[in-house]
Motif scaffolding. Structure first.
Motif, mmCIF file in Angstrom:
data_model
loop_
_atom_site.group_PDB
_atom_site.id
_atom_site.type_symbol
_atom_site.label_atom_id
_atom_site.label_comp_id
_atom_site.label_asym_id
_atom_site.label_seq_id
_atom_site.Cartn_x
_atom_site.Cartn_y
_atom_site.Cartn_z
ATOM 1 N N MET A 276 0.707 -1.102 -0.027
ATOM 2 C CA MET A 276 0.074 -0.133 0.147
ATOM 3 C C MET A 276 0.971 1.304 -0.006
ATOM 4 S SD MET A 276 -3.169 1.577 1.515
ATOM 5 C CE MET A 276 -4.089 -0.047 1.755
ATOM 6 N N SER A 277 0.474 2.086 -0.809
ATOM 7 C CA SER A 277 1.298 3.520 -0.762
ATOM 8 C C SER A 277 0.461 4.510 -0.196
ATOM 9 C CB SER A 277 1.649 3.984 -2.390
ATOM 10 O OG SER A 277 1.994 2.853 -3.118
ATOM 11 N N GLU A 278 1.388 5.572 0.444
ATOM 12 C CA GLU A 278 0.969 6.377 1.296
ATOM 13 C C GLU A 278 1.382 7.703 0.679
ATOM 14 O OE1 GLU A 278 -0.319 4.418 5.555
ATOM 15 O OE2 GLU A 278 0.335 6.385 5.445
ATOM 16 N N ARG A 279 0.595 9.015 0.928
ATOM 17 C CA ARG A 279 1.050 10.239 0.799
ATOM 18 C C ARG A 279 0.396 11.205 1.393
ATOM 19 N NH1 ARG A 279 3.022 14.621 -0.875
ATOM 20 N NH2 ARG A 279 3.864 15.030 -3.123
ATOM 21 N N THR A 280 1.006 12.135 2.072
ATOM 22 C CA THR A 280 0.127 13.142 3.049
ATOM 23 C C THR A 280 0.215 14.253 2.067
ATOM 24 O OG1 THR A 280 2.099 13.844 4.221
ATOM 25 C CG2 THR A 280 0.781 12.216 5.341
ATOM 26 N N ALA A 281 -0.848 15.209 2.279
ATOM 27 C CA ALA A 281 -0.979 16.540 1.736
ATOM 28 C C ALA A 281 -1.293 17.440 2.582
ATOM 29 C CB ALA A 281 -1.799 16.271 0.265
ATOM 30 N N THR A 282 -1.256 18.795 2.466
ATOM 31 C CA THR A 282 -1.880 19.955 3.332
ATOM 32 C C THR A 282 -2.823 20.649 2.187
ATOM 33 O OG1 THR A 282 0.150 20.035 4.654
ATOM 34 C CG2 THR A 282 -1.303 21.817 4.545
ATOM 35 N N ILE A 283 -4.096 20.712 2.605
ATOM 36 C CA ILE A 283 -4.979 21.480 2.166
ATOM 37 C C ILE A 283 -4.815 22.963 1.835
ATOM 38 C CG2 ILE A 283 -7.464 22.015 1.381
ATOM 39 C CD1 ILE A 283 -7.058 19.088 1.791
ATOM 40 N N LEU B 231 -8.189 8.393 -12.611
ATOM 41 C CA LEU B 231 -7.226 7.547 -12.618
ATOM 42 C C LEU B 231 -7.486 5.800 -12.817
ATOM 43 C CD1 LEU B 231 -5.625 9.018 -9.315
ATOM 44 C CD2 LEU B 231 -4.564 9.051 -11.648
ATOM 45 N N GLY B 232 -8.599 5.430 -12.405
ATOM 46 C CA GLY B 232 -8.972 3.949 -12.803
ATOM 47 C C GLY B 232 -8.464 3.223 -11.648
ATOM 48 N N ILE B 233 -7.825 3.499 -10.611
ATOM 49 C CA ILE B 233 -7.716 2.890 -9.505
ATOM 50 C C ILE B 233 -8.188 3.356 -8.141
ATOM 51 C CG2 ILE B 233 -5.249 2.024 -10.154
ATOM 52 C CD1 ILE B 233 -3.978 4.048 -8.459
ATOM 53 N N GLU B 234 -8.506 2.699 -7.234
ATOM 54 C CA GLU B 234 -9.164 2.957 -6.026
ATOM 55 C C GLU B 234 -8.223 3.705 -5.067
ATOM 56 O OE1 GLU B 234 -11.767 0.686 -3.896
ATOM 57 O OE2 GLU B 234 -12.858 0.108 -5.457
ATOM 58 N N VAL B 235 -8.741 4.955 -4.714
ATOM 59 C CA VAL B 235 -7.540 5.908 -3.848
ATOM 60 C C VAL B 235 -8.573 6.409 -2.747
ATOM 61 C CG1 VAL B 235 -6.427 7.960 -3.542
ATOM 62 C CG2 VAL B 235 -6.532 6.786 -5.916
ATOM 63 N N SER B 236 -8.187 6.084 -1.457
ATOM 64 C CA SER B 236 -8.605 6.532 -0.325
ATOM 65 C C SER B 236 -8.211 7.962 0.389
ATOM 66 C CB SER B 236 -8.809 5.396 0.763
ATOM 67 O OG SER B 236 -7.619 5.230 1.326
ATOM 68 N N ILE B 237 -9.051 8.520 1.161
ATOM 69 C CA ILE B 237 -8.492 9.857 1.610
ATOM 70 C C ILE B 237 -8.946 9.777 3.214
ATOM 71 C CG2 ILE B 237 -10.661 11.035 0.888
ATOM 72 C CD1 ILE B 237 -8.679 13.549 0.824
ATOM 73 N N ALA C 239 0.713 3.203 -8.133
ATOM 74 C CA ALA C 239 -0.137 4.177 -7.017
ATOM 75 C C ALA C 239 0.859 5.207 -6.562
ATOM 76 C CB ALA C 239 -0.159 3.039 -5.924
ATOM 77 N N ASP C 240 2.037 5.175 -6.668
ATOM 78 C CA ASP C 240 2.995 6.229 -6.242
ATOM 79 C C ASP C 240 2.735 7.454 -7.049
ATOM 80 O OD1 ASP C 240 4.062 5.113 -3.827
ATOM 81 O OD2 ASP C 240 5.654 4.222 -4.907
ATOM 82 N N ASP C 241 2.734 7.288 -8.410
ATOM 83 C CA ASP C 241 2.583 8.292 -9.384
ATOM 84 C C ASP C 241 1.342 9.060 -9.204
ATOM 85 O OD1 ASP C 241 5.259 7.818 -10.336
ATOM 86 O OD2 ASP C 241 4.623 6.824 -11.835
#
Lengths: 572, 91
Positions: free
Chosen positions: B1-8, B29-35, B74-76
């Protein structure tokens, strides 16, 4: 030929085909199960197909729309196929629910979740229910309960319109509005005035009209006629010719004898202000500052408010701009200011009164207004809504002084303020009559209710008497504030910024009652100016006197209209 | 599982226009992304391609969120999505 009589809210005479807003959909029966012959997989497929159709339709409409309407339609289009909504419905179908009931329930749940979040999210709950209805209509193969789309201009006939409907109303397509219910001061009527669309409300029976049938609408008299004859066609043609002549104002409001009466615009934001300046309005008589606050969960910051106000002020360099401080509550709730559980919000903590429950918001708004005023060349006046007592006027004036604003004023919307204007004006520099609320409070009639339209009429002699009392109070205040001076100082100005000012016949009465300026939707100014220039101040005073003595609103309106033949000539 | 944080970055937070831009990008993107909000478990994460879910997340300007996805791309994908969150769409 069949006639329906309602209340005319925007003048104009047009003939066109009718399109009827489809009725609200009935809910699919609670607990409705999949029909025996339908598999869950088939039901899911038909639901997804219907949702995709709705999205395509909304995207197509968005691509043809502009401005706010486009943004609303694009966001709503995305909701139609939103995974949260569709997955919830699919789950219900897999548990045995029918497709219609599944999307109905899923939409309800998502809308309730958004409503719980409050503020901006709560407003989006309506959009979810809107797409939910569209998907159910698609599944049923019926028209969704939304403004019909058409390639040719049409007259929209509806039971009533919601504010959200008007966001998608295309003024290039809709040439007149006719509603079976709704009152003359409802928000729909106000929007019709802003768009300049001929409109008739409270026209009982109009839903019996047939789709595509030609009708004649007279927004001046409130008459709607099916199968128009040559007289109606000629009247519509004449209106079209006159509308161009009535379309402009040279920037000087005056009566026939040269008495000056400034004609200003009511505006609700920067775009409105630019349009009003383009229409030669002599300033802004009412800047509604809610545009800066509505749809917000929290109070906007100082810099944001300064920029918003400055945008309006910059449209009127060297001219007067009257800024009304935040008027939240009743029909304009704000989560950080008003209590939505009040049993009687029109009589609750609204307008200026929110300063007692949430002190600080008003002072910060005044500070932002003061900064915006410093950065612009407009002449800035500030007034508070919903003032009831002289003590409140004094407190507001002190807050203005603390912020460095030199011209504080009050709105007169509550009968107590009209009856004690003399004492209020000891503390502030001007008063502005908000006739919409003044009428609602004088007659104890909710301005949103079509059933009370006849009570909710600013021509009611009691309302006119309160206008007179306010003007007389200003004169008395001037007389008693002169001290030992031989000549009393001039009375402080009393203006009108309610919808009453946009009625050309009533504008004459208001002028005759001694009001010093009128503020209205910018589109109404040319017609009001034209009629005011046809009477002298002596004639206006005489008509005001007669209207005050009339026994009813109908009688007052009839006798004044009778004395102003120019109204009929111009189709107003 | 890839993870990435972001600030709004959007001043109005992650709703209205910024939410619809982000949801459309996630759906394409065609892949499932969760937030999810930073500190919340992956089980509580919401579907990033749902504007309604994003709105219910209620992320405001300056909040930190975590994006998660599986798969070779996922990473990209997460980098591209994080860039959208870190842009102020109201500017």
């Amino acid at each position: 030929m069949q006639s329906f009589v309602g209340v005319g809210v925007t003048p104009g005479r047009v003939v066109g085909p009718v399109l009827i807003m489809p009725p609200v959909l009935n809910a699919p029966p609670a607990g409705e199960q999949l029909a025996g012959t339908t598999s869950a997989a088939d039901a899911v497929a038909s639901l997804k197909y219907a949702a995709a159709q709705v999205k395509t339709e909304l995207d197509a409409r968005a691509s043809r729309a502009s401005g706010d309407g486009k943004a609303v339609l694009s966001a709503t289009a995305l909701m139609a196929t939103d995974p949260t909504l569709i997955k919830a419905a699919v789950k219900l179908i897999n548990e045995g629910s029918s497709a219609q009931r599944a999307i109905w329930d899923a939409g309800n749940n998502v809308a309730a979740m958004l409503a719980d979040l409050g503020g901006y999210m709560a407003e989006r709950a309506h959009d979810v229910l809107d797409v939910r209805s569209r998907i159910v209509a698609e599944l049923r193969g019926v028209q969704p309960p939304v403004i019909p789309d058409s390639d040719v201009p049409f007259i929209l006939v509806a039971e009533d319109l919601a504010p959200a409907d008007t966001a998608t109303l295309d003024p290039a397509k809709v040439i007149a509005l006719v509603t079976a219910s709704g009152g003359p001061q409802s928000h729909t009527a106000i929007i019709a005035r802003n768009l300049g669309l001929p409109a008739v409300v409270a026209a009982t029976g109009v839903l019996a009209l047939t789709e595509h049938e030609l009708v004649f609408v007279d927004g001046g008299t409130g008459r709607v006629t099916s199968h128009p004859g040559t007289a109606e066609l000629a009247a519509a043609k004449k209106w079209q010719e006159q509308a161009s002549a009535l379309g402009t104002f040279d920037g000087v409001g005056r009566l026939a004898d040269g008495t000056l009466l400034d004609l200003l615009a009511n505006v609700g934001g920067t775009a409105d202000a630019a349009a009003a300046a383009g229409a030669n309005a002599q300033g802004v008589g009412l800047l509604r500052t809610e545009f800066c606050f509505l749809g917000r969960d929290t109070e906007p910051g100082h810099d944001e408010q300064v920029a918003a106000y400055k945008g309006v002020l910059d449209a009127f360099p060297g001219k007067k701009v009257v800024i009304r401080t935040l008027d939240a509550g009743a029909d304009k709730p704000l989560p950080f200011l008003t209590d939505s559980t009040e049993p009687n919000p029109a009589l609750g903590v609204r307008g200026y009164r929110t300063d007692t429950t949430s002190p600080g918001v008003l002072a910060r708004q005044l500070a932002a207004i003061a900064d915006a005023a410093t950065q612009s060349n407009a002449i800035v006046w500030v007034m508070a809504p919903m003032i009831a007592t002289a003590q409140e006027a004094a407190t507001f004036a002190a807050l203005c002084a603390a912020a460095g604003l030199s011209t504080p004023g009050v709105m007169v919307e509550i009968p107590s303020a009209a009856l004690t204007s003399r004492h209020l004006l000891d503390h502030v520099e001007f008063a502005s009559l908000g006739t919409n609320d003044l009428t609602q409070y004088t007659m104890a009639a909710d301005r949103q209710l079509g059933a009370l339209a006849s009570l909710n009429d600013p021509w009611q002699p009691a309302v006119l008497a309160l206008v007179q009392a306010t003007v007389e109070g200003a004169a008395a205040q001037a007389k008693h504030s002169g001290g030992s001076a031989k000549e009393a100082p001039a009375a402080k100005p009393v203006s009108v910024c309610g919808e009453a000012a946009a009625d050309p016949a009533l504008a004459v009465v208001l002028a005759g009652l001694g009001v010093s300026s009128l503020s209205m939707a910018a589109r109404a100014i040319p017609a009001v100016s034209c009629v005011l220039r046809s009477v002298t101040s002596q004639e206006a005073r005489q008509l005001a006197h007669q209207a005050l003595g009339a026994k009813s609103a109908l009688a007052a309106r009839a006798l004044v209209r009778e004395a102003l033949p120019i109204l009929t000539e111009l189709g107003l | 599982m890839s993870e990435r944080t972001a600030t709004i970055a959007s001043r109005v937070g992650l709703h209205a226009r910024p939410a619809s831009i982000f949801a459309e990008a996630a759906a394409e993107l065609g892949i499932e992304v969760s937030i999810s909000r930073q500190g919340e478990s992956a089980q509580e994460a919401l579907d990033a391609s749902s504007m309604l879910a994003l709105m219910s997340l209620g992320a405001e300007h300056g909040d930190v969120v975590v994006l998660r996805a599986d798969g070779p791309d996922a990473d990209d994908a997460l980098t591209a999505l994080a860039r959208i969150l870190e842009t102020d769409h109201d500017a």
